[in-house]
Scaffold this motif. Structure first.
Motif, PDB file in Angstrom:
ATOM      1  N   HIS A 115       8.316  48.547  -1.827  1.00  0.00           N
ATOM      2  CA  HIS A 115       7.907  46.780  -2.473  1.00  0.00           C
ATOM      3  C   HIS A 115       6.240  46.644  -1.662  1.00  0.00           C
ATOM      4  CE1 HIS A 115      12.946  47.019  -2.216  1.00  0.00           C
ATOM      5  NE2 HIS A 115      12.532  46.128  -2.755  1.00  0.00           N
ATOM      6  N   PHE A 116       6.292  47.285  -1.101  1.00  0.00           N
ATOM      7  CA  PHE A 116       4.906  46.891  -0.658  1.00  0.00           C
ATOM      8  C   PHE A 116       3.918  48.759  -0.641  1.00  0.00           C
ATOM      9  CE2 PHE A 116       6.832  43.458   1.724  1.00  0.00           C
ATOM     10  CZ  PHE A 116       5.624  42.321   1.878  1.00  0.00           C
ATOM     11  N   ILE A 117       3.479  48.886  -1.070  1.00  0.00           N
ATOM     12  CA  ILE A 117       2.033  49.978  -1.093  1.00  0.00           C
ATOM     13  C   ILE A 117       0.378  49.589  -0.985  1.00  0.00           C
ATOM     14  CG2 ILE A 117       3.240  50.832  -3.075  1.00  0.00           C
ATOM     15  CD1 ILE A 117       1.868  49.953  -5.346  1.00  0.00           C
ATOM     16  N   ARG A 118       0.810  50.691   0.551  1.00  0.00           N
ATOM     17  CA  ARG A 118      -0.694  50.807   0.947  1.00  0.00           C
ATOM     18  C   ARG A 118      -1.461  51.499   0.539  1.00  0.00           C
ATOM     19  NH1 ARG A 118       3.544  52.486   3.808  1.00  0.00           N
ATOM     20  NH2 ARG A 118       2.691  54.380   4.482  1.00  0.00           N
ATOM     21  N   ILE A 128      -1.103  46.259  -1.409  1.00  0.00           N
ATOM     22  CA  ILE A 128      -1.943  46.404  -0.206  1.00  0.00           C
ATOM     23  C   ILE A 128      -3.463  46.981  -0.004  1.00  0.00           C
ATOM     24  CG2 ILE A 128      -1.598  45.481   2.502  1.00  0.00           C
ATOM     25  CD1 ILE A 128       1.250  46.065   2.135  1.00  0.00           C
ATOM     26  N   VAL A 129      -4.688  45.892  -0.361  1.00  0.00           N
ATOM     27  CA  VAL A 129      -5.816  46.793  -0.158  1.00  0.00           C
ATOM     28  C   VAL A 129      -5.811  47.519   0.966  1.00  0.00           C
ATOM     29  CG1 VAL A 129      -7.667  46.623  -0.716  1.00  0.00           C
ATOM     30  CG2 VAL A 129      -6.963  44.861  -2.211  1.00  0.00           C
ATOM     31  N   VAL A 130      -6.058  48.707   1.358  1.00  0.00           N
ATOM     32  CA  VAL A 130      -6.181  49.513   2.880  1.00  0.00           C
ATOM     33  C   VAL A 130      -8.324  49.210   3.180  1.00  0.00           C
ATOM     34  CG1 VAL A 130      -5.540  51.309   4.894  1.00  0.00           C
ATOM     35  CG2 VAL A 130      -3.868  49.954   3.193  1.00  0.00           C
ATOM     36  N   GLY A 172       4.385  54.848   0.420  1.00  0.00           N
ATOM     37  CA  GLY A 172       2.998  54.796  -0.563  1.00  0.00           C
ATOM     38  C   GLY A 172       1.991  54.513  -0.149  1.00  0.00           C
ATOM     39  N   MET A 173       1.288  55.412  -0.201  1.00  0.00           N
ATOM     40  CA  MET A 173      -0.650  55.106  -0.103  1.00  0.00           C
ATOM     41  C   MET A 173      -1.404  55.740  -1.416  1.00  0.00           C
ATOM     42  SD  MET A 173      -0.675  56.344   3.680  1.00  0.00           S
ATOM     43  CE  MET A 173      -0.479  57.878   3.954  1.00  0.00           C
TER      44      MET A 173
END
Length: 221
Positions: A208-211, A31-33, A194-195
């Motif tokens: 499953h989703f990394i920010r 994911i693009v923060v 996770g960032m």
């Protein structure tokens, strides 16, 4: 050029982490923060083919949607949500990562026009400054959420302390994974964790989703 190189490096690290623990890379969604980034920077990431974007504040996410009305963008709200702002946002996003208290669920359900994919936020590290359910409270929260037709709890979310060691980070992420395995769910729960500084570890522990924020936009030191 820098952003393209950063994106290639992120994807390479995702591949490496997946290979390390024999995971399919398709299981991991970066994911693009976009917090504090310019619209020009966001446009460049979009032009590279990325479609999952996130903000942690309602007002900023609504601004981004006005600037980027493309219907192929998947919008994530990843920050805490105040009751008075629920009606402004819940029907304009595809994912909400931060159900952090029981009292917000009823308001979300009341305002939803269709199901919304949500994560329960868990304060695994126990930091007082962090939002979220404790590792014990989350089991009750999951059961409470079952009564709401449109709140679709697809998994759990957590953040590791910024100054945690690699060993501590891995421990926190591993604990969240263990919780998902012990929750009485009819489906496999996903993990949002996770960032920029720790997403490779998060992937190895089942994310499953990394920010990811700064890693897209800035040169590494």
């Amino acid at each position: 050029m820098m952003m393209k190189r950063n994106a290639e490096q992120i994807l390479a690290r995702i591949h490496q982490s997946c290979d390390k623990v024999s995971r399919d890379i398709q299981e991991v969604c970066p994911i693009v923060v976009t917090k504090n980034r310019t619209n020009e920077e966001i446009q460049e990431v979009y032009s590279l083919g990325f479609r999952h974007f996130a903000e942690n504040r309602v007002e900023k996410l609504l601004e981004r949607q006005e600037a980027f009305p493309q219907d192929d963008i998947v919008w994530h709200l990843i920050g805490p949500l105040q009751k008075r702002k629920v009606k402004q946002i819940v029907n304009r996003i595809q994912y909400f990562h931060a159900i952090d208290r029981l009292s917000i669920m009823e308001e979300i359900e009341k305002r939803l026009e269709s199901p919304l994919k949500c994560f329960l936020e868990v304060n695994v590290s126990g930091e007082e400054s962090k939002h979220g359910f404790t590792t014990k409270e989350v089991f009750e929260a999951f059961e409470v959420a079952k009564q709401y037709a449109n709140i679709d709890i697809i998994g759990l979310m957590t953040m590791a302390p910024f100054d945690a060691s690699e060993e501590e980070i891995r421990q926190y992420f591993h604990e969240l994974k263990e919780i998902t395995e012990n929750i009485d769910s009819e489906k496999s729960l996903q993990l949002s964790m996770g960032m920029s500084q720790d997403y490779p570890i998060a992937i190895e522990e089942g994310a499953h989703f990394i920010r990811i924020g700064t890693a897209w936009f800035e040169e590494e030191e």
